[in-house]
Every structure is written in C-alpha cells, then in structure tokens.
Design an enzyme around this catalytic site. Structure first.
Site, PDB file in Angstrom:
ATOM      1  N   LYS A  29     -20.783 -13.681  25.404  1.00 47.34           N
ATOM      2  CA  LYS A  29     -19.389 -13.220  25.357  1.00 47.34           C
ATOM      3  C   LYS A  29     -19.329 -11.695  25.471  1.00 47.34           C
ATOM      4  O   LYS A  29     -18.526 -11.153  26.233  1.00 47.34           O
ATOM      5  CB  LYS A  29     -18.764 -13.712  24.042  1.00 47.34           C
ATOM      6  CG  LYS A  29     -17.295 -13.446  23.889  1.00 47.34           C
ATOM      7  CD  LYS A  29     -16.683 -14.356  22.849  1.00 47.34           C
ATOM      8  CE  LYS A  29     -16.956 -13.942  21.418  1.00 47.34           C
ATOM      9  NZ  LYS A  29     -16.258 -12.720  21.008  1.00 47.34           N
ATOM     10  N   SER A  30     -20.166 -11.001  24.730  1.00 43.60           N
ATOM     11  CA  SER A  30     -20.118  -9.529  24.745  1.00 43.60           C
ATOM     12  C   SER A  30     -20.457  -8.984  26.130  1.00 43.60           C
ATOM     13  O   SER A  30     -19.807  -8.067  26.637  1.00 43.60           O
ATOM     14  CB  SER A  30     -21.110  -8.967  23.724  1.00 43.60           C
ATOM     15  OG  SER A  30     -20.722  -9.322  22.427  1.00 43.60           O
ATOM     16  N   ARG A  34     -17.975  -6.958  29.050  1.00 42.28           N
ATOM     17  CA  ARG A  34     -18.392  -5.656  29.596  1.00 42.28           C
ATOM     18  C   ARG A  34     -18.629  -5.721  31.097  1.00 42.28           C
ATOM     19  O   ARG A  34     -18.395  -4.748  31.811  1.00 42.28           O
ATOM     20  CB  ARG A  34     -19.651  -5.180  28.853  1.00 42.28           C
ATOM     21  CG  ARG A  34     -19.324  -4.740  27.415  1.00 42.28           C
ATOM     22  CD  ARG A  34     -20.545  -4.787  26.543  1.00 42.28           C
ATOM     23  NE  ARG A  34     -20.347  -4.248  25.210  1.00 42.28           N
ATOM     24  CZ  ARG A  34     -19.789  -4.891  24.182  1.00 42.28           C
ATOM     25  NH1 ARG A  34     -19.335  -6.132  24.351  1.00 42.28           N
ATOM     26  NH2 ARG A  34     -19.658  -4.312  23.006  1.00 42.28           N
ATOM     27  N   ARG A 130      -5.838  -7.733  12.365  1.00 41.60           N
ATOM     28  CA  ARG A 130      -7.172  -7.114  12.271  1.00 41.60           C
ATOM     29  C   ARG A 130      -7.076  -5.587  12.436  1.00 41.60           C
ATOM     30  O   ARG A 130      -6.204  -5.099  13.148  1.00 41.60           O
ATOM     31  CB  ARG A 130      -8.112  -7.735  13.329  1.00 41.60           C
ATOM     32  CG  ARG A 130      -8.376  -9.203  13.007  1.00 41.60           C
ATOM     33  CD  ARG A 130      -9.281  -9.856  14.017  1.00 41.60           C
ATOM     34  NE  ARG A 130     -10.603  -9.275  14.031  1.00 41.60           N
ATOM     35  CZ  ARG A 130     -11.540  -9.583  14.931  1.00 41.60           C
ATOM     36  NH1 ARG A 130     -11.270 -10.473  15.879  1.00 41.60           N
ATOM     37  NH2 ARG A 130     -12.717  -9.021  14.868  1.00 41.60           N
ATOM     38  N   SER A 201     -25.753  -1.283  16.331  1.00 42.00           N
ATOM     39  CA  SER A 201     -25.028  -2.513  16.666  1.00 42.00           C
ATOM     40  C   SER A 201     -25.360  -2.842  18.126  1.00 42.00           C
ATOM     41  O   SER A 201     -26.054  -2.064  18.791  1.00 42.00           O
ATOM     42  CB  SER A 201     -23.517  -2.309  16.491  1.00 42.00           C
ATOM     43  OG  SER A 201     -23.077  -1.247  17.314  1.00 42.00           O
ATOM     44  N   ASP A 324     -22.181 -12.323  13.615  1.00 43.05           N
ATOM     45  CA  ASP A 324     -21.388 -13.486  14.044  1.00 43.05           C
ATOM     46  C   ASP A 324     -22.049 -14.812  13.671  1.00 43.05           C
ATOM     47  O   ASP A 324     -21.409 -15.861  13.730  1.00 43.05           O
ATOM     48  CB  ASP A 324     -21.165 -13.443  15.560  1.00 43.05           C
ATOM     49  CG  ASP A 324     -20.234 -12.306  15.969  1.00 43.05           C
ATOM     50  OD1 ASP A 324     -19.527 -11.778  15.101  1.00 43.05           O
ATOM     51  OD2 ASP A 324     -20.233 -11.951  17.155  1.00 43.05           O
ATOM     52  N   LYS A 351     -12.962 -10.322  10.473  1.00 39.76           N
ATOM     53  CA  LYS A 351     -13.203 -11.026  11.742  1.00 39.76           C
ATOM     54  C   LYS A 351     -12.015 -11.959  12.024  1.00 39.76           C
ATOM     55  O   LYS A 351     -10.955 -11.798  11.456  1.00 39.76           O
ATOM     56  CB  LYS A 351     -14.526 -11.789  11.683  1.00 39.76           C
ATOM     57  CG  LYS A 351     -15.735 -10.866  11.581  1.00 39.76           C
ATOM     58  CD  LYS A 351     -15.915 -10.061  12.855  1.00 39.76           C
ATOM     59  CE  LYS A 351     -17.057  -9.075  12.757  1.00 39.76           C
ATOM     60  NZ  LYS A 351     -17.110  -8.184  13.922  1.00 39.76           N
ATOM     61  N   ARG A 401     -15.782 -19.673  15.233  1.00 35.25           N
ATOM     62  CA  ARG A 401     -17.128 -19.809  14.660  1.00 35.25           C
ATOM     63  C   ARG A 401     -17.122 -20.694  13.414  1.00 35.25           C
ATOM     64  O   ARG A 401     -18.092 -21.386  13.134  1.00 35.25           O
ATOM     65  CB  ARG A 401     -17.734 -18.440  14.385  1.00 35.25           C
ATOM     66  CG  ARG A 401     -17.853 -17.612  15.662  1.00 35.25           C
ATOM     67  CD  ARG A 401     -19.043 -16.703  15.716  1.00 35.25           C
ATOM     68  NE  ARG A 401     -18.892 -15.766  16.821  1.00 35.25           N
ATOM     69  CZ  ARG A 401     -19.269 -15.988  18.083  1.00 35.25           C
ATOM     70  NH1 ARG A 401     -19.846 -17.125  18.421  1.00 35.25           N
ATOM     71  NH2 ARG A 401     -19.080 -15.080  19.020  1.00 35.25           N
TER      72      ARG A 401
HETATM   73  C1  S3P Z   1     -18.684  -7.588  19.594  1.00 32.41           C
HETATM   74  C2  S3P Z   1     -19.044  -6.883  18.487  1.00 32.41           C
HETATM   75  C3  S3P Z   1     -19.020  -7.444  17.132  1.00 32.41           C
HETATM   76  C4  S3P Z   1     -18.908  -8.960  17.122  1.00 32.41           C
HETATM   77  C5  S3P Z   1     -17.923  -9.465  18.123  1.00 32.41           C
HETATM   78  C6  S3P Z   1     -18.274  -9.006  19.526  1.00 32.41           C
HETATM   79  C7  S3P Z   1     -18.751  -6.911  20.899  1.00 32.41           C
HETATM   80  O1  S3P Z   1     -17.950  -6.861  16.471  1.00 32.41           O
HETATM   81  O2  S3P Z   1     -18.575  -9.415  15.829  1.00 32.41           O
HETATM   82  O3  S3P Z   1     -17.889 -10.880  18.107  1.00 32.41           O
HETATM   83  O4  S3P Z   1     -18.749  -7.588  21.947  1.00 32.41           O
HETATM   84  O5  S3P Z   1     -18.818  -5.676  20.911  1.00 32.41           O
HETATM   85  P1  S3P Z   1     -18.115  -5.437  15.745  1.00 32.41           P
HETATM   86  O6  S3P Z   1     -19.311  -4.780  16.344  1.00 32.41           O
HETATM   87  O7  S3P Z   1     -16.893  -4.675  16.002  1.00 32.41           O
HETATM   88  O8  S3P Z   1     -18.356  -5.769  14.300  1.00 32.41           O
END
Ligand code: S3P
Length: 444
Positions: A29-30, A34, A130, A201, A324, A351, A401
C-alpha cells in the site's frame, strides 16, 4: 479513530482442521501510493505494475486525476500508466476525497502545498478525526497557507500553496506520512529541507525520490532533501508485508498449517514483524525463499508452518517497523506461552481506529487475557492449547486491520466467530475473504 457509520456485512469463521495453500497478497500500500504520487509530479510516462487495488490507493488515484494527472489502466490487473505532469498540476474543480486514507491525505497535502491554487481535501468520518496538525505545522512553516477545523487540526483542509522555502524540522513522532509530506513539499521549495527523525520509519519515499533522480542525503536519522525535478520511472510494486502478516499469524498459530505467500516486500523499515516472530521462537517455521530484489526493494516468498511461540517484550525503535501489524501480532501473542508486552506504541491510538482500545476490546470478547496500557498492551498468552480463544461476535470498528486480525482470530478460535464490518478489509486487501476461503480448501 472510531466512526459512527454502520458496519458492512458480517462474516462467520470457524477453525478448520487444516489451513494451507499458495497465495499472493496485494501490492504494498505504501509503495503503491508513492508510485502514483511521485510519478505524477515527474517528467515522462511511467508504467506501474502490481499496484494495490485497495480503496486507499484508489483514493490517491482519484485525487491525482482530479488535479490533472492522467492515470489509466494498462492491460493486466494492477497495471497503470501515469503521465507525469512535472511540477505543474491543475486546480481541482471540486473537493478532493481521500476516503479512509491517512497516507493519501498527508502525502497529497505535501504536493498541494507546492501548488499555486486552492484545494480542499477531506475524507470519511475516521479520517476527519485523525490528527492533521502534524502536517499542517511544517507545511505552513514552509510557506503554504493551510486551514482546517479546530485550529487547523482536522480535515477538511483548505490549502493554498506555492512559494515554499526549505526548513529544518524536528519530527515530533516517527511518522513516514509526516516525513513524506515534508519531503514532497521540499522537492519544490527554495533551498534544502532538513528533517530530524526520532526513529526510522518506512523509507519508501526516500528510495523512490532517489530512483527518480532526486537527491536525499541520509545521515543516520537526519535527512536532507534537495529541490529537484524528478524523472518518471517504471515501478513493480512488491506484495504488502502488512497484508502477509495475517497469513503468517494464521500459519504459525494454527496447529496444522502450511502457507506460502509469494513476492512479499522485505524493506528493512517494514520487517519488524519478522524479527519479532523470530524472537518469539518461530525459527524454521518462518522461512524466506527465493530472496531477490525487484524495483529497488528486497522481495522473497514466505513459507509459514505451524509452531509454538513464546511471549516477548517489544518497544522503542522496533515499533515504527511493525506498527500496522500490532493488531494481528496481539492475536499471535494470545497463542504464545507467557506474556507479551508492547510499549511505545501510542501512535496506534490515532490510526483508522484507536487500535489499542479496539484490539483489546475485540480480543477480550473472544476470551483473551489482554490489557490496554497508555502506549500499548499486555497480552497474557495461554500457549497453543485448544481453548485459547473462543468464538464470539466482534466488530471491525470501521478499521480494515481490525477486521482482518479478528478473522485470523476466528480461524484459530474454538467455535464460531462473527466479524461485523468484514468488508472493511477492502481498504488494503480487497481479496482478503477470497484468499481466506482458498486456505480453508488447503490446496498445498
Ligand atoms: C504509512 C505510514 C504509517 C502506516 C500507514 C502507512 C505510509 O503511518 O501506519 O499505514 O505509507 O507512509 P505513520 O508513519 O504516519 O505512523
């Protein structure tokens, strides 16, 4: 955070005699978000393959289309062409809808902040509750005008961008979304942007900007982003380890399981869950096969078989690497011997639902011995016996989730479990329930 709308239809699950099969999870997903966003602001055309079909990624796609980006299906499922617009996007004629997706809202805000037009971005009830000040503050410091509800803290956000300058910013939390919003804005700022991270992260934005010809200097936890025009690149999105985690827990904790998950992305900023399972004693029950690199990301097939786990204590820098996965990790911890303690995970409270509260409340309904703490939870594992969890009615709390973690709990529990809000899984894993059915047929 939890929302009012009624839950989507329910699903009944009970523990099968065996669990087995070979499957592929959706594209990460991330990386999917992007690949669309960065190619949208690059020069040239790109082919993205293996894109997640989850609702969140579709939200990003629709928002980008509404600001003038041409994104079209390219034959095979999950394949799309993105026509890069360069730095110049188009003012949207209507409100942008990020749906349930924090990543869409926060990353796109970083793009909108650089555009000399007005845009309004909103989302569903969960997303509107949020925290957005975490992106509004730095983007304002860079020179964007942004307004939101409650003193610019919550969406809808109104953005008038343009004229950005680089800043030096201490990130208050280890958030890849906030980091990425600032980096995306930094690409079109005057001067460099420096970000100090409290912990690592996920780094997909850094990797993709670099692959597209941009320059991100990394010195430990410090990042320097130089303004840059990006060049489009073709991307093959690997499978999502956050989705694979559901089958990993099902396979490890079910007494008679063998599951092969193909093509899973193993970026080290995402593999905290693998490290934890090794620490819990998974050993050879969790194997990485055919390790390779695809599209600049490490990838492997994951073979999972039944085992016995023991409790662990986790916290600190590990947490952003598995954030996650905590709801389904809590399910696994119920089947471990001894206590599992999760600390430093207060971000879970903001979240899609308050995942500390919802994980604890739903697993309690199934008879788990689990307590919430301010920044995590304690799970008193009962080992791998038959009566660890007992089927019950439980609720997704409009959180994809949670819906999937409770489905896995249902695969492991005695008796029948009903998951209300089952369709929420489609936010990240549209075929989740079909894949679960496949494993029940045990075609090893
Ligand atoms: C994500 C970052 C995470 C994650 C989210 C996806 C991303 O959030 O929990 O599901 O794609 O950058 P945070 O890094 O803001 O905690």
């Amino acid at each position: 955070m939890s929302t009012a709308p009624p839950s989507s239809p329910s699903r009944d699950i009970s523990r099968p005699a065996s669990l087995g099969g070979i499957l592929s999870v959706p594209g990460d997903k991330s990386i999917s978000h992007r690949s669309l966003i960065l190619n949208a602001i690059a020069r040239g055309d790109a082919l993205v393959q293996g894109l997640s079909g989850g609702d969140d990624v579709i939200s990003t796609m629709r928002c980008l289309q509404a600001i003038g980006v041409n994104i079209k299906p390219a034959g095979a499922a999950g394949s799309y062409t993105v026509k890069g617009q360069g730095a110049q996007l188009t003012e949207p004629s209507d409100i942008l809808d990020a749906g349930n997706s924090g990543t869409s809202m926060r990353l796109l805000s970083g793009i909108l902040a650089s555009q000399p037009f007005i845009s309004v971005i909103t989302g569903d009830g969960s997303l509107r509750s949020r925290p957005m000040q975490r992106i509004v503050d730095p983007l304002k410091q860079m020179g964007a005008q942004i307004m939101g509800r409650q003193n610019d803290s919550f969406a809808p956000l109104v953005v008038r961008g343009g004229g950005l300058k680089g800043i030096e910013y201490d990130l208050p939390m280890a958030s890849a979304q906030v980091k990425s919003a600032i980096m995306l804005a930094g690409l079109s700022a005057t001067g460099d942007t420096v970000i100090h991270q409290p912990a690592l992260s996920r780094d997909h934005t850094e990797r993709m900007i670099t692959a597209m010809g941009g320059k991100v200097e990394e010195n430990g936890l410090d990042l320097v982003i130089h303004p840059a025009n990006l060049n489009a690149v073709d991307i093959t999105v690997p499978g999502d380890i956050s989705s694979a985690a559901f089958w990993i827990v099902a396979g490890l904790c079910h007494p008679n399981a063998r599951i092969l998950v193909r093509g899973v992305g193993l970026n080290p900023s995402r593999t905290g869950i693998m490290d934890v399972f090794q620490e819990m004693g998974a050993g050879d029950s969790l194997q990485l096969l055919d390790r390779r690199t695809e599209g600049g990301e490490p990838v492997a097939d994951i073979l999972v078989t039944s085992t016995e786990l023991h409790g662990v204590e986790i916290g600190g820098d590990l947490i952003p690497r598995l954030l996650d996965e905590v709801p389904v990790l809590a399910v696994a911890a119920c089947f471990a011997t001894g206590d599992t303690v999760i600390r430093d995970a207060a971000e879970l409270r903001v979240k899609e639902s308050d995942r500390i509260a919802t994980t604890v409340s739903e697993l309690t309904l199934l008879g788990a011995s689990i307590e919430a703490t301010g920044d995590g939870m304690v799970i008193h594992g009962k080992g791998s016996g038959p009566d660890v969890l007992n089927g019950a009615d439980c609720e997704s709390h409009n959180d994809h989730r949670l819906a999937m973690a409770m489905a896995v709990a249902g695969l492991l529990a005695e008796g029948e479990t009903t998951v209300h809000g089952a369709a929420d899984a489609s936010v990240s894993y549209p075929d989740f329930w079909q894949d679960l059915e496949l494993l029940l047929q045990d075609v090893r």
